[in-house]
Design an enzyme around this catalytic site. Structure first.
Site, PDB file in Angstrom:
ATOM      1  N   ASP B 348      -0.724  -2.199  10.780  1.00  0.00           N
ATOM      2  CA  ASP B 348       0.541  -2.560  11.383  1.00  0.00           C
ATOM      3  C   ASP B 348       0.482  -2.033  12.813  1.00  0.00           C
ATOM      4  O   ASP B 348      -0.233  -1.069  13.088  1.00  0.00           O
ATOM      5  CB  ASP B 348       1.679  -1.897  10.604  1.00  0.00           C
ATOM      6  CG  ASP B 348       3.011  -2.230  11.220  1.00  0.00           C
ATOM      7  OD1 ASP B 348       3.238  -3.412  11.480  1.00  0.00           O
ATOM      8  OD2 ASP B 348       3.808  -1.299  11.442  1.00  0.00           O
ATOM      9  N   ASP B 542       3.527   2.271   8.069  1.00  0.00           N
ATOM     10  CA  ASP B 542       4.325   3.496   8.096  1.00  0.00           C
ATOM     11  C   ASP B 542       5.061   3.806   6.790  1.00  0.00           C
ATOM     12  O   ASP B 542       5.687   4.836   6.655  1.00  0.00           O
ATOM     13  CB  ASP B 542       5.310   3.485   9.267  1.00  0.00           C
ATOM     14  CG  ASP B 542       6.368   2.403   9.103  1.00  0.00           C
ATOM     15  OD1 ASP B 542       6.471   1.838   8.008  1.00  0.00           O
ATOM     16  OD2 ASP B 542       7.088   2.142  10.069  1.00  0.00           O
ATOM     17  N   ASP B 546       6.999  -1.044   5.910  1.00  0.00           N
ATOM     18  CA  ASP B 546       5.845  -1.785   5.415  1.00  0.00           C
ATOM     19  C   ASP B 546       5.614  -1.634   3.921  1.00  0.00           C
ATOM     20  O   ASP B 546       4.571  -2.027   3.415  1.00  0.00           O
ATOM     21  CB  ASP B 546       4.578  -1.325   6.151  1.00  0.00           C
ATOM     22  CG  ASP B 546       4.713  -1.478   7.643  1.00  0.00           C
ATOM     23  OD1 ASP B 546       5.411  -2.413   8.052  1.00  0.00           O
ATOM     24  OD2 ASP B 546       4.145  -0.668   8.377  1.00  0.00           O
TER      25      ASP B 546
END
Lengths: 70, 647
Positions: B348, B542, B546
């Site tokens: 991410d 995180d 997510d």
């Protein structure tokens, strides 16, 4: 459903752990048992109807002692 | 806290008790061995037969029935209740061997009573060494358990008093002097200092703390006096969570262990049957009762389920301990096994590759800048998004305008009304949706995006007002981490809600070749699923936004953000934000899994080779016992060797 953590005394070999798992699994309402020889701990997932005493008995039946349940 | 000390005691007690048994049994077994050797090997009996046998029976009795009593008792109970264990084999082997000494006097059998004592002596030795090695395997975890502070210095009625940690309550003001341990999680209310957090997060550099900073319990205050307000105590602290994670991982199963566990659970009964069959077979074919007993005993004592049963848990214990020391928390043992199949690593962007603290860096405004910021901040004040916060921070105003009909347009922006004016702030997708003409500022937008900045366009009543560029700086070691992963032939991918241009600029800076841009938060999991079609995928995120993607991936690695760790998301949790932790976690998982495989190989190989040898009558019972003890010691020691691996 509840999850109990046991501290178990007297285990010293791999078959000890699997014996305890086998014995505790026989209690009605117990869904999942996992005993760790390394940590001397076990976790039991069971229905609320299962009492701590039942679990203690199942462990002592095969020769070990539950010193703590939380 | 109490149960931790308790566990310590159990473990130490186990080692001490084996030690006593070991000394006791050898003091008596050595004379027995001398008597036996003098008689059988040197042909120079110290004591004449049959007195030698009587002597051995007398000296050997306490070895087996006093020092070995726990084993005999446990083993016999196992035999009678059909819950066979390792002790059942040893106790049957030693008792049968001992009894031959008595039956010697009735004729027919050779005396094995000395052998019985030697088996027990070697058994206790083996168990002692194994218990010690197992203790070593869990040393990092034990250190973690002992890490917590025992006392806290508290301010009460303007007096500093020391109280036990259990008495600290949320809201208490605690004082920590230089060099002292921070008693529990809290927030700094007064003072400035740097704090060594390495023991908990693996972060090697001291972390600066000032008023308003969060501090973690069990970390060490270095140079200033800190006054903190306790925010979490007991089971809710960061340290307590880490301990819980590590302990849970230990009781989770690694799939490869399943076969070994199955074998372990039927191992002892099978060996019992095998020993009896061997005994009958030898007696039947050779007619030599003594030889048949000797071979039967050898089969009983050579077989050991321990090596099989310990193969995985010991390696997992050492591996997770090594991880915990570096702030890498393995939540599920399964992740270790899956990791070696992983080919694609998806990162991410925000908060993972970047610091997750965006700042407004550039503004291109068609109206006075101050006005643009006031409008924007008034709307963004109502949003929780990090970008919204950066705009509010940039504006830094006291009097916000009243906003009605505020709405968050997920993944695109926000809208609301100030007075009669409809204001929208968002990305280009949103502006295109609303058919807003961007031609006046498109050059600026493109320029900002080339620099890897996220752009937020502001429009009033469908007319463009300006654009703000937000930059989220890259974490210091993101580049190095990705370089190492690329070098190891992983396909690295970055996923983000940003538009293509911004995303590509960031990806280029850190060395990621593939970018999936314009992804709405809820679609991240779908993208992971798409990539999973051909191979295993790890997702690094995180853990808060997510969570679905972490769950969808084969191995989810959740990155911690300061004092909170997302316990539920991720198979592996990193306490520290650095992406180097990802590289280490991958290396650690692979190394641990390799150790598990090695251990299982040795354990299987040992049993597959040793048991037939014993059945064939090649091994003397004492040699069989030594081999057995060595097998489990080898496995535990090999697991401890994992520590040599550089991460």
């Amino acid at each position: 459903m509840k999850k109990l953590k046991l501290t178990i005394e007297g285990m010293h070999c791999a078959s000890c752990a699997s014996n305890i798992e086998r014995s505790v699994k026989k209690i009605r309402g117990v869904k999942e048992v996992s005993v760790s020889l390394m940590l001397k701990k076990g976790t039991v997932e069971a229905e609320d109807s299962v009492s701590e005493d039942e679990i203690k008995k199942a462990v002592s039946k095969v020769g070990y002692k539950v010193s703590k349940i939380e | 806290m109490n149960h931790k000390h308790h566990k310590e005691k159990i473990e130490d007690a186990e080692i001490t008790s084996w030690k006593k048994k070991l000394f006791g049994s050898w003091i008596l077994t050595i004379p027995i061995a001398i008597i036996m050797l003098s008689e059988r090997i040197f042909n120079f009996p110290l004591i004449e037969m049959p007195y030698s046998i009587i002597t051995i029976l007398v000296i050997g009795f306490p070895v087996i029935f006093i020092f070995g009593w726990d084993t005999i008792k446990g083993g016999m109970r196992g035999l009678f209740t059909f819950y066979f264990n390792m002790d059942s084999l040893i106790s049957l082997g030693t008792v049968v061997a001992y009894l031959t000494g008595i039956f010697y006097f009735t004729g027919f059998v050779q005396d094995y009573s000395g052998v019985a004592a030697m088996i027990m002596a070697f058994f206790t030795t083996g168990k002692y060494v194994e218990a010690k090695a197992r203790g070593r395997a869990s040393q990092e975890i034990k250190k973690l358990l002992e890490l917590g502070a025992k006392k806290a210095r508290i301010l009460r009625a303007n007096k500093e008093i020391e109280i036990p940690i259990e008495e600290v309550k949320i809201g208490d003001i605690l004082i920590i002097k230089p060099g002292e341990k921070i008693p529990t999680d809290g927030i700094v209310v007064k003072g400035e200092s740097s704090v060594d957090e390495s023991m908990v997060t693996g972060e090697s550099l001291p972390v600066e703390k000032l008023k308003g900073s969060n501090v973690i319990g069990a970390t060490i205050n270095q140079d200033g006096i800190l006054y903190i307000k306790a925010t979490k105590v007991g089971k809710d602290t960061f340290l307590a969570h880490i301990i819980e994670l590590v302990e849970n991982a230990q009781s989770s199963k690694v799939p490869i262990q399943r076969l070994a566990d199955k074998i372990t659970s039927v191992f002892v009964p099978i060996i019992l049957i095998l020993a009896i069959t061997t005994f009958i077979g030898w007696f039947f074919f050779s007619g030599d009762l003594s030889k048949a007993i000797g071979v039967g005993v050898a089969v009983l004592v050579i077989a050991c389920p321990c090596a099989l049963g310990l193969a995985t848990p010991t390696a997992l214990m050492v591996g997770s301990g090594m991880g915990a020391k570096r702030g890498i928390l393995i939540r599920k043992g399964e992740a270790i096994q899956t990791m070696k199949e992983v080919k694609i690593i998806i990162f991410d962007k925000t908060g993972t590759i970047t610091k997750g603290k965006p700042e407004v860096t550039d503004i291109k405004s068609l109206i006075p800048e101050k006005e643009l910021l006031t409008l924007s901040a008034s709307l963004e004040k109502l949003s929780e998004h990090p970008i919204a916060k950066s705009i509010v921070n940039k504006a830094n105003i006291k009097n916000y305008k009243k906003v009605t009909g505020f709405k968050v347009l997920r993944g695109r922006g926000v809208e609301g009304k100030i007075g009669k004016d409809a204001i929208i702030i968002g990305n280009q997708t949103l502006m295109n949706e609303r058919k807003i003409n961007l031609s006046k500022i498109i050059d600026s937008i493109e320029k900002f995006e080339e620099e890897g900045k996220t752009t937020m366009v502001v429009a009033k009543n469908n007319k463009i007002l300006g654009v703000m560029a937000v930059a989220d700086s890259i974490k210091e070691d993101s580049k190095e981490a990705i370089r190492r992963l690329n070098k190891n032939k992983y396909r690295t991918v970055m996923i983000t809600g940003d538009n293509e241009r911004t995303a590509k600029a960031i990806a280029k800076q850190v060395g990621i070749k593939e970018v999936i841009a314009n992804v709405l938060p809820e679609d991240k999991a779908k993208m992971v699923e798409k990539l999973q079609k051909n191979c295993m995928v790890a997702f690094i995120g995180d853990g808060i936004n997510d969570a679905p993607a972490l769950k969808q991936s084969n191995v989810g690695i959740a990155i911690g953000t300061g004092t909170d760790i997302a316990i539920e998301a991720g198979d592996i949790v990193l306490a520290r934000g650095s992406l180097i932790g990802v590289v280490q976690a991958i290396n650690l998982s692979k190394a641990t899994f390799r150790k598990i495989k090695q251990n299982l190989f040795w354990a299987f190989a040992y049993n597959v080779i040793a048991i037939p040898l014993a059945v064939g009558g090649v091994l003397h019972p004492v040699v069989a016992e030594i081999a057995m003890a060595l097998s489990s010691i080898t496995v535990v020691t090999n697991a401890n060797l994992l520590r040599r691996k550089k991460l």
